[in-house]
Design a protein around this motif. Structure first.
Motif, PDB file in Angstrom:
ATOM      1  N   GLU A  67     -18.477   3.112   0.613  1.00  0.00           N
ATOM      2  CA  GLU A  67     -18.345   2.663   2.426  1.00  0.00           C
ATOM      3  C   GLU A  67     -16.586   3.011   2.432  1.00  0.00           C
ATOM      4  O   GLU A  67     -15.976   3.278   1.070  1.00  0.00           O
ATOM      5  CB  GLU A  67     -18.426   0.801   2.208  1.00  0.00           C
ATOM      6  N   LYS A  69     -13.913   1.934  -0.124  1.00  0.00           N
ATOM      7  CA  LYS A  69     -14.176   0.832  -1.511  1.00  0.00           C
ATOM      8  C   LYS A  69     -15.192   1.739  -2.538  1.00  0.00           C
ATOM      9  O   LYS A  69     -15.054   2.892  -1.809  1.00  0.00           O
ATOM     10  CB  LYS A  69     -15.278  -0.445  -0.785  1.00  0.00           C
ATOM     11  N   TYR A  78     -19.412  -7.598  -4.633  1.00  0.00           N
ATOM     12  CA  TYR A  78     -18.956  -6.374  -4.290  1.00  0.00           C
ATOM     13  C   TYR A  78     -17.537  -6.375  -5.319  1.00  0.00           C
ATOM     14  O   TYR A  78     -17.371  -7.206  -5.299  1.00  0.00           O
ATOM     15  CB  TYR A  78     -19.197  -5.779  -3.448  1.00  0.00           C
ATOM     16  N   ALA A  79     -17.848  -5.055  -5.874  1.00  0.00           N
ATOM     17  CA  ALA A  79     -16.331  -4.987  -5.780  1.00  0.00           C
ATOM     18  C   ALA A  79     -15.769  -4.272  -4.871  1.00  0.00           C
ATOM     19  O   ALA A  79     -15.844  -3.282  -4.400  1.00  0.00           O
ATOM     20  CB  ALA A  79     -16.412  -4.064  -6.968  1.00  0.00           C
ATOM     21  N   ALA A  80     -14.452  -5.241  -4.530  1.00  0.00           N
ATOM     22  CA  ALA A  80     -12.638  -4.508  -3.429  1.00  0.00           C
ATOM     23  C   ALA A  80     -12.728  -3.203  -3.844  1.00  0.00           C
ATOM     24  O   ALA A  80     -11.942  -2.129  -2.732  1.00  0.00           O
ATOM     25  CB  ALA A  80     -12.291  -5.220  -3.142  1.00  0.00           C
ATOM     26  N   SER A  81     -12.622  -3.230  -5.311  1.00  0.00           N
ATOM     27  CA  SER A  81     -11.193  -2.082  -5.627  1.00  0.00           C
ATOM     28  C   SER A  81     -11.553  -2.194  -6.684  1.00  0.00           C
ATOM     29  O   SER A  81     -13.064  -2.514  -7.044  1.00  0.00           O
ATOM     30  CB  SER A  81     -10.020  -1.907  -5.652  1.00  0.00           C
ATOM     31  N   SER A  87     -10.702  -1.483  -9.916  1.00  0.00           N
ATOM     32  CA  SER A  87     -10.404  -2.165 -10.573  1.00  0.00           C
ATOM     33  C   SER A  87     -11.235  -3.871 -10.566  1.00  0.00           C
ATOM     34  O   SER A  87     -10.852  -4.913 -11.546  1.00  0.00           O
ATOM     35  CB  SER A  87      -9.045  -2.694 -11.007  1.00  0.00           C
ATOM     36  N   SER A  88     -11.935  -3.928  -9.492  1.00  0.00           N
ATOM     37  CA  SER A  88     -12.602  -5.098  -9.441  1.00  0.00           C
ATOM     38  C   SER A  88     -13.396  -5.737 -10.502  1.00  0.00           C
ATOM     39  O   SER A  88     -14.660  -4.710 -11.319  1.00  0.00           O
ATOM     40  CB  SER A  88     -13.048  -5.273  -8.196  1.00  0.00           C
ATOM     41  N   ARG A  89     -13.560  -7.209 -11.417  1.00  0.00           N
ATOM     42  CA  ARG A  89     -14.888  -7.621 -12.074  1.00  0.00           C
ATOM     43  C   ARG A  89     -16.183  -7.908 -11.103  1.00  0.00           C
ATOM     44  O   ARG A  89     -16.235  -8.481 -10.163  1.00  0.00           O
ATOM     45  CB  ARG A  89     -14.982  -8.433 -12.374  1.00  0.00           C
TER      46      ARG A  89
END
Lengths: 362, 669
Positions: free
Chosen positions: B550, B553, B593-596, B598-600
């Motif tokens: 996406e 993302k 889901y991780a939006a970026s 660095s997301s966990r």
């Protein structure tokens, strides 16, 4: 029989070979003892966890996701619909399971949440030793919400001592003098509960309402929204005179957000109100914008546009920065963007899933 | 209890897999040598021997290179009761997302639950509103076999068949006399199951009645680790509440055989499926009053088939009524009615070329509380299809399929598919087959996606894309029925315009970028005989990166799609005694889901479940009876398939079944 055992033995060994154990206990992190910052209350995914608190120190830029977990060593297991700061305690309204969670201002929880007497709780507000909690009731019908009520909790004992029926889908509340004003989200009325004798009365509204802001004269601005069960074209901000208990003005704003989150907020001197909108386009597109309402001139002007998955906004009383927050999915981490008072974007950070509200603490 | 909780790491998993695979081949090779060359007939006490495969045959014939596997009657009887989800979890490398309270959805090859068609005759029983099917309501007892197609079959089965298709197979006995199969089983947590299959006929007319009642209190014990209890931290013993199931299913078939190539068949299936919506762990801890979900489904399919002449034809019709009521609130009714007519002809043009072509029409009338009648009073679908099979030389086969669907006020892409199979080696014992199948696929957005409240979007693009399946099989068999079957497949599924509901200020369905699911599947099975004993091995493994792509993302693995899945089973039969053991491994699954970058991401622990059972067959007055016992989750693993939803630990089932052939008995007299 020996042959049988021989046949069964080897597969048993094979299956057992899959198994293993390890110990993944996580070390407990050090608890914070400073409160300064903005606290994002992240609803998470209904029935699927992921609810959390994100702490952001807007001076040092230190960001702590899963702040509640850090402070308590375990996750929030309810989806937090609303949070309220009162007398150095934070009261969090939990859905699934329904409960009221009380923590210190450090978000340290020492007592279990209260669930008895609370069915689909929505919002809370306090006066003196009482906490008033709006609830939709058991098995809400999502059409007229006949079973909604206000639960009255004694803060000292933590017991629900009264439940006052207020049909119509009780949502946001505000207290002025000895009256509790209740936004009705399923019937176009504004409920008034006398806190002295618990008598109720209703004022007809042009649309269903969701949340209040109390101005410096103790009058109320209320968000008027259009919903699926009660559509209306009269959306925007209503001005409710609490002395006369009358809706005096409606300031129309197309697409006033019907989210169950912080969709209106005011700056520190109440000269501006910010409101979140969502508008459908003719081509099935949806656009979200933030408008500023000038309290003096009673006019709206656009503050921000082309927002991605906004859920709410909150004005920092410390510096009047506006925080716009949201997320495109309940199963994806959220974000918050900070704008200064002039509308200039300052920064965007990630936070937990589905941020609904923000608490600011000194 | 902690010691009974099994944790896995990805690295240790590979070590375990190596052991398993090596052990499997050691087992197979040892067994082949050990088993003597004796023939024996294996009679299943609760399974009527059947003689005709109906719908699945065409799918195989006109889809060269497709991977289609069968769950047989023995495997169905091992599971004893419940929905077909239990079979898929134990005998296939397919992930089933499920709770313990009667809600489960299938995810074949990393796709979503609305990307697999569940076929009953010519009906895709997936809900037209939600797009998927609750597999725990599809009772396995009612069907004689399941055929599972992996990968796209949209050219054969229409919209939605992107990840795969499951064919619910009813065979036809053309009974002479009366055959009665009855079954009763009881299990832990108040589970009871009553089943009956009654076949009546004179060799021409046939009536088959199949009935199953399944109930379970589902009040199992578990360690509740999500209580939110800060005064007593850590897991506490708890008992699941609010997860009761009460399902009733009946199928009535009326068939008439005009001749060897001409028949009339009909099947009427009524299902009343009720279950409480399982409380999650925190709700369970505070004894929340559970909600309930009631599904009523009536599905019927009648077909007349005439193959007497070179130009053969088939005329079929169906009617489906689906109704779902949430928490006994009639104001939230979700109902659809659909009528279907399908007519097709097939012909052998030359010795090496045949074709099938036809048209299918469907009229849908939704009655959903949140739809506006002015927007969608009804909808009509027309599908035109053509399939051909060409075999230029012995051992080489090609197929080509084309389908064009038309939906009122909606554009659907043209869908072709090509397949090829080549026998690299074929003799009386060994067969090596190479396969390739390439197809386009599509999914028309569900009615909810297009018409829900004021959020549905009639301009949503259909999901579409390309699927590729490449595989090789090695098959060995001898003249006494022993066999070894090894199969490896590479697959690639590309889905454009993947639809998800997103928050754009309000929740609306949107077409996102793309999902690519790819991977490797390995399947092995062996059937071995030694004297009067019979053994059957099965092993499946799949490695399945399924990534969502996406803009803006991170590209990331889909939620609730495990990268690794494996299962193995072994069954042994010696005269009247049968035993089985099976186990399945489900790898870790992300639940957000991780939006970026660095997301966990949050994930659920992998788990391994094992089951075993015994059955003994006896003959009383020349009729077959069977006693069975099985234990599920024998290592009492504490696991979560969905976050915060408890699953049962070790549990047991006892069953008794009988097959009574009244005609045979009267003859003897």
């Amino acid at each position: 029989m020996k042959k049988l055992l021989r046949f069964l033995f080897v597969p048993m060994i094979v299956f057992a070979a899959f198994t293993a154990c390890d110990n993944d206990d996580e070390p407990e992190e050090e608890k914070a003892s400073e409160t300064f910052g903005a606290y994002f209350i992240n609803y998470g995914n209904f029935n699927g966890g992921l609810s959390s608190v994100t702490k952001y120190n807007y001076e040092t830029k230190e960001l702590v996701n899963d702040y509640y977990k850090q402070q308590n060593g375990q996750e929030l297991v309810s989806n937090i619909q609303y949070a309220y700061l009162y007398n150095d305690s934070v009261y969090m309204i939990g859905n699934s399971s329904d409960q009221l969670i009380e923590t210190s201002k450090y978000f340290v929880q020492t007592k279990n949440g209260i669930s008895e007497g609370l069915a689909n709780p929505r919002f809370c507000v306090a006066l003196g030793s009482k906490l008033y909690i709006s609830c939709w009731g058991e098995n809400p019908d999502y059409v007229t919400m006949p079973g909604s009520y206000i639960a009255v909790m004694d803060i000292k004992t933590g017991k629900i001592e009264n439940r006052i029926a207020m049909p119509g889908g009780t949502e946001g509340m505000a207290i002025v003098d000895d009256k509790l004003y209740v936004a009705m989200n399923y019937q176009p009325y504004l409920g008034i509960l006398s806190l002295s004798d618990y008598s109720t009365s209703y004022v007809k509204m042009p649309a269903v309402s969701s949340y209040f802001l109390k101005d410096q004269e103790n009058n109320l601005y209320v968000s008027l929204v259009s919903t699926y069960s009660c559509p209306s074209e009269t959306t925007g901000l209503g001005y409710f005179n609490t002395s006369k208990n009358k809706l005096e003005d409606v300031y129309l704003l197309n697409g006033m957000s019907s989210n169950y989150s912080s969709v209106i907020t005011a700056n520190s001197n109440f000269s501006k109100i910010y409101a979140l909108t969502t508008i459908y386009g003719e081509d099935w597109s949806v656009t979200s914008e933030v408008y500023t309402f000038d309290v003096a001139t009673k006019t709206f002007s656009q503050f921000a546009s082309n927002l991605v998955g906004p859920m709410g906004l909150a004005c920092n009383p410390d510096n009047n920065d506006l925080y716009i927050f949201g997320g495109e999915s309940v199963i994806e981490d959220g974000y918050f963007s900070i704008y200064n008072e002039d509308g200039h974007w300052a920064e965007t950070c990630t936070c937990g899933n589905s941020p609904y509200w923000v608490l600011f603490m000194d | 209890m902690e010691s009974l909780y099994f944790h896995y790491t990805q690295s240790s998993f590979f070590e375990k897999m190596r052991i398993v695979i090596v052990s499997f081949f050691v087992l197979v090779s040892c067994s082949i040598k050990i088993f003597a060359q004796e023939n024996s007939t294996v009679q299943l006490p609760d399974t009527i021997l059947l003689d005709e495969v109906v719908k699945y045959g065409d799918c195989s014939k006109y889809q060269a290179g497709a991977k289609i596997e069968t769950i047989n009657a023995i495997q169905i009887s091992n599971v004893q009761a419940g929905g077909i989800d239990q079979l898929l979890m134990r005998y296939t490398p397919i992930y089933v997302k499920a709770d313990a309270g009667g809600l489960s959805s299938v995810h074949i090859r990393g796709t979503s639950s609305s990307h697999s068609n569940i076929m009953f005759g010519g009906i895709n029983i997936n809900s037209l509103t939600l797009g998927d099917c609750n597999l725990s309501n599809v009772t396995s007892f009612l069907f004689d076999e399941l055929h599972i197609q992996y990968g796209s079959s949209a050219t054969m089965n229409g919209s939605g068949a992107i990840g795969g298709a499951i064919y619910l197979d009813e065979k036809h006995l053309w009974t002479k006399g009366t055959k009665l199969a009855a079954k009763y089983s009881m299990g832990s947590f108040g589970e009871q199951s009553y089943g009956l299959k009654l076949h009546l006929g004179n060799g021409k007319w046939e009536s088959a009645t199949k009935f199953l009642k399944f109930t379970s209190n589902n009040n199992f014990s578990f360690i509740n680790t999500a209580t939110g209890d800060v005064e007593h931290k850590g897991g506490i013993p708890d008992v699941q509440e609010g997860a009761k199931i009460d399902n009733f299913n009946i199928i009535q078939q009326i068939n008439y055989l005009f001749g060897p190539n001409e028949s009339f068949k009909s099947s009427f299936w009524y299902a009343d499926s009720w279950h409480q919506v399982q409380l999650n762990m925190q709700e369970n801890h505070v004894h929340k009053t559970p909600k309930e979900l009631n599904d009523n489904n009536f599905r019927s399919w009648v077909e007349y088939k005439n193959g007497n002449r070179n130009l053969k034809y088939n005329i079929s019709a169906g009617y489906v009524h689906d109704k779902q009521i949430y928490d006994a609130d009639m104001s939230q009714k979700i109902q659809t009615d659909r009528g279907i007519i399908d007519a097709n002809v097939w012909q052998k043009l030359f010795e090496k070329l045949d074709y099938r072509t036809g048209a299918k029409f469907m009229h849908v009338v939704p009655d959903v509380y949140s739809y506006s009648d002015t927007v969608i009073p009804y909808e009509q679908h027309l599908e035109l299809y053509f399939a051909t099979n060409y075999q230029p030389v012995e051992g080489l086969r090609f197929s080509a399929n084309f389908r064009q669907q038309f939906v009122s006020n909606y554009d659907v892409p043209f869908t072709p598919a090509l397949g090829a199979e080549y026998s690299v080696l074929r003799n009386s014992s060994h067969h090596i087959l190479a396969k390739l199948n390439v197809s386009k696929h599509y999914r028309v957005p569900t009615l909810n996606d297009r018409f829900w409240g004021n959020q549905g979007n009639i301009d949503l693009k259909p999901e579409d894309g390309v699927g590729l399946d490449m595989g090789a099989t090695y098959r060995w068999n001898d003249d006494i029925g022993q066999s070894l079957n090894l199969q490896a497949n590479l697959f690639y599924i590309d889905i454009e315009n993947w639809i998800e509901w997103r928050n754009k200020g309000t929740w609306i369905p949107v077409s996102l970028g793309r999902v690519i699911s790819k991977g490797i599947e390995f399947h092995g099975d062996a059937k071995l005989k030694w004297g009067r004993s019979f053994s059957e091995f099965l092993l499946n493994y799949t490695f399945n990166p399924a990534e969502k792509i996406e803009t803006g993302k991170p590209t990331q693995q889909l939620i609730y799609i495990p990268m690794h899945m494996a299962n193995a089973s072994y069954s042994f039969q010696y005269e009247k005694f049968r035993a089985f053991i099976d186990g399945s491994f489900t790898g870790s699954r992300f639940n957000n889901y991780a939006a970026s970058e660095s997301s966990r991401r949050d994930d659920l622990d992998p788990y391994f479940l094992a089951n075993c059972g015994l059955a003994y067959q006896l003959s009383i007055m020349e009729q077959m009876f069977s006693l069975s016992f099985s234990a599920n989750n024998i290592f009492n693993v504490d696991y979560q398939n969905q976050k915060y939803y408890a699953m049962p630990g070790i549990n047991f089932k006892l069953g008794i079944s009988a097959v009574i052939d009244i005609k045979r008995k009267s003859k003897k007299k």
